[in-house]
Design a protein around this motif. Structure first.
Motif, PDB file in Angstrom:
ATOM      1  N   PRO A   1      29.865  26.618  49.994  1.00 40.53           N
ATOM      2  CA  PRO A   1      29.677  27.201  48.663  1.00 40.53           C
ATOM      3  C   PRO A   1      30.371  28.556  48.455  1.00 40.53           C
ATOM      4  CG  PRO A   1      27.603  26.357  49.504  1.00 40.53           C
ATOM      5  CD  PRO A   1      28.593  26.292  50.633  1.00 40.53           C
ATOM      6  N   LEU A   2      30.446  29.378  49.506  1.00 37.59           N
ATOM      7  CA  LEU A   2      31.110  30.674  49.360  1.00 37.59           C
ATOM      8  C   LEU A   2      32.615  30.498  49.232  1.00 37.59           C
ATOM      9  CD1 LEU A   2      30.931  33.710  49.153  1.00 37.59           C
ATOM     10  CD2 LEU A   2      30.984  33.822  51.657  1.00 37.59           C
ATOM     11  N   ILE A   3      33.190  29.617  50.035  1.00 39.21           N
ATOM     12  CA  ILE A   3      34.633  29.383  49.957  1.00 39.21           C
ATOM     13  C   ILE A   3      35.007  28.790  48.607  1.00 39.21           C
ATOM     14  CG2 ILE A   3      36.558  28.029  50.892  1.00 39.21           C
ATOM     15  CD1 ILE A   3      35.377  28.446  53.683  1.00 39.21           C
TER      16      ILE A   3
ATOM     17  N   SER B   1      37.145  25.222  39.338  1.00 38.28           N
ATOM     18  CA  SER B   1      36.098  25.729  38.449  1.00 38.28           C
ATOM     19  C   SER B   1      34.986  24.696  38.282  1.00 38.28           C
ATOM     20  CB  SER B   1      36.711  26.084  37.098  1.00 38.28           C
ATOM     21  OG  SER B   1      35.742  26.570  36.230  1.00 38.28           O
ATOM     22  N   GLU B   2      35.352  23.428  38.077  1.00 39.69           N
ATOM     23  CA  GLU B   2      34.353  22.358  37.933  1.00 39.69           C
ATOM     24  C   GLU B   2      33.576  22.149  39.229  1.00 39.69           C
ATOM     25  OE1 GLU B   2      36.080  19.044  34.961  1.00 39.69           O
ATOM     26  OE2 GLU B   2      37.408  19.521  36.657  1.00 39.69           O
ATOM     27  N   ILE B   3      34.281  22.151  40.353  1.00 36.70           N
ATOM     28  CA  ILE B   3      33.625  21.956  41.651  1.00 36.70           C
ATOM     29  C   ILE B   3      32.656  23.105  41.920  1.00 36.70           C
ATOM     30  CG2 ILE B   3      33.963  21.777  44.146  1.00 36.70           C
ATOM     31  CD1 ILE B   3      36.696  20.448  43.517  1.00 36.70           C
ATOM     32  N   SER B   4      33.075  24.316  41.588  1.00 36.37           N
ATOM     33  CA  SER B   4      32.244  25.496  41.821  1.00 36.37           C
ATOM     34  C   SER B   4      30.947  25.454  41.000  1.00 36.37           C
ATOM     35  CB  SER B   4      33.028  26.759  41.478  1.00 36.37           C
ATOM     36  OG  SER B   4      32.231  27.890  41.606  1.00 36.37           O
ATOM     37  N   ARG B   5      31.041  24.992  39.765  1.00 39.12           N
ATOM     38  CA  ARG B   5      29.845  24.939  38.913  1.00 39.12           C
ATOM     39  C   ARG B   5      28.770  24.015  39.478  1.00 39.12           C
ATOM     40  NH1 ARG B   5      33.552  25.373  34.526  1.00 39.12           N
ATOM     41  NH2 ARG B   5      33.674  23.114  34.319  1.00 39.12           N
ATOM     42  N   SER B   6      29.181  22.966  40.191  1.00 40.24           N
ATOM     43  CA  SER B   6      28.200  22.028  40.728  1.00 40.24           C
ATOM     44  C   SER B   6      27.819  22.337  42.185  1.00 40.24           C
ATOM     45  CB  SER B   6      28.730  20.590  40.619  1.00 40.24           C
ATOM     46  OG  SER B   6      29.890  20.443  41.403  1.00 40.24           O
TER      47      SER B   6
ATOM     48  N   CYS C   1      34.789  31.626  45.915  1.00 35.29           N
ATOM     49  CA  CYS C   1      35.926  32.553  46.004  1.00 35.29           C
ATOM     50  C   CYS C   1      37.218  31.870  45.563  1.00 35.29           C
ATOM     51  CB  CYS C   1      36.063  33.084  47.427  1.00 35.29           C
ATOM     52  SG  CYS C   1      34.746  34.208  47.932  1.00 35.29           S
ATOM     53  N   SER C   2      37.414  30.621  45.972  1.00 33.62           N
ATOM     54  CA  SER C   2      38.626  29.884  45.599  1.00 33.62           C
ATOM     55  C   SER C   2      38.710  29.690  44.091  1.00 33.62           C
ATOM     56  CB  SER C   2      38.661  28.527  46.301  1.00 33.62           C
ATOM     57  OG  SER C   2      38.721  28.698  47.697  1.00 33.62           O
ATOM     58  N   SER C   3      37.577  29.399  43.477  1.00 34.37           N
ATOM     59  CA  SER C   3      37.593  29.178  42.029  1.00 34.37           C
ATOM     60  C   SER C   3      37.829  30.484  41.269  1.00 34.37           C
ATOM     61  CB  SER C   3      36.311  28.498  41.549  1.00 34.37           C
ATOM     62  OG  SER C   3      35.215  29.367  41.614  1.00 34.37           O
ATOM     63  N   GLU C   4      37.484  31.614  41.854  1.00 36.67           N
ATOM     64  CA  GLU C   4      37.819  32.898  41.235  1.00 36.67           C
ATOM     65  C   GLU C   4      39.323  33.163  41.321  1.00 36.67           C
ATOM     66  OE1 GLU C   4      35.750  36.423  42.491  1.00 36.67           O
ATOM     67  OE2 GLU C   4      33.799  35.440  42.374  1.00 36.67           O
ATOM     68  N   ALA C   5      39.911  32.828  42.459  1.00 32.51           N
ATOM     69  CA  ALA C   5      41.324  33.107  42.674  1.00 32.51           C
ATOM     70  C   ALA C   5      42.237  32.136  41.920  1.00 32.51           C
ATOM     71  CB  ALA C   5      41.648  33.079  44.166  1.00 32.51           C
ATOM     72  N   TRP C   6      41.787  30.876  41.748  1.00 37.19           N
ATOM     73  CA  TRP C   6      42.638  29.879  41.088  1.00 37.19           C
ATOM     74  C   TRP C   6      41.748  28.822  40.436  1.00 37.19           C
ATOM     75  CZ3 TRP C   6      47.136  27.073  44.100  1.00 37.19           C
ATOM     76  CH2 TRP C   6      48.027  26.506  43.193  1.00 37.19           C
ATOM     77  N   PRO C   7      41.068  29.153  39.336  1.00 34.88           N
ATOM     78  CA  PRO C   7      40.090  28.231  38.734  1.00 34.88           C
ATOM     79  C   PRO C   7      40.685  26.915  38.254  1.00 34.88           C
ATOM     80  CG  PRO C   7      40.436  30.155  37.335  1.00 34.88           C
ATOM     81  CD  PRO C   7      41.180  30.402  38.604  1.00 34.88           C
TER      82      PRO C   7
END
Length: 169
Positions: A122-124, A145-150, A127-133
């Motif tokens: 979840p942390l990776i 971004s979608e993966i991070s939301r779930s 952070c990844s979605s912040e750098a390249w959503p």
């Protein structure tokens, strides 16, 4: 002829103690042969349930562009990583992981792309979605971004500093 620029996501984990200065030095090496396009927030990840700073990392993800091939990029990332020495005289750990390289899918003994923990930790993923959503995971066909939301909340981690404070854009 215009040289091809490749985009990659690179996860960086450093010992909390002395990590900020080490991160700045590390990122300056990145700018010598490519360009840091974006950087995530920096998080403190505790390695023990007691939440001791002496056993914590700082972790963040960098979106990086360069003309390096995937093999050159892997060599670059590996050359900047070290495990540090153990015990009282420990120098500290520097761990870099190549998470993505363009939209390449690769499974070899040396490298798996996208990196399997990209969508599992979840942390990776945060952070990844912040750098390249808008990066679309080539296997799951979803943006970061979608993966991070779930994704579930990152355990044992808390916001530390803004990533942009480590570099001058």
């Amino acid at each position: 002829m215009n040289p091809t620029r490749h985009s990659a996501l690179i996860h960086i984990a450093l010992d909390l103690v002395g990590g900020i200065e080490k991160a700045k030095n590390l990122l300056s090496q990145f700018t010598e042969i490519g360009e840091i396009v974006a950087i995530s927030s920096v998080f403190k990840r505790y390695l023990t349930p007691e939440h001791l700073d002496l056993s914590a990392n700082i972790e963040f993800v960098v979106r990086y562009e360069s003309q390096m091939s995937v093999d050159q990029m892997l060599y670059f990332v590996m050359s900047l990583s070290d495990e540090g020495s153990q015990g009282v005289n420990r120098k500290g750990k520097t761990e870099l992981i190549l998470l993505t390289y363009d939209d390449k899918i690769l499974m070899s003994p040396r490298l798996t792309l996208p990196y399997p923990m990209l969508h599992q930790d979840p942390l990776i993923i945060r952070c990844s979605s912040e750098a390249w959503p808008q990066y679309e995971h080539p296997i799951y066909q979803k943006s970061l971004s979608e993966i991070s939301r779930s994704a579930p909340p990152a355990q044992q981690a808390e916001f530390f500093i803004q990533g942009k404070s480590l570099v001058d854009f």
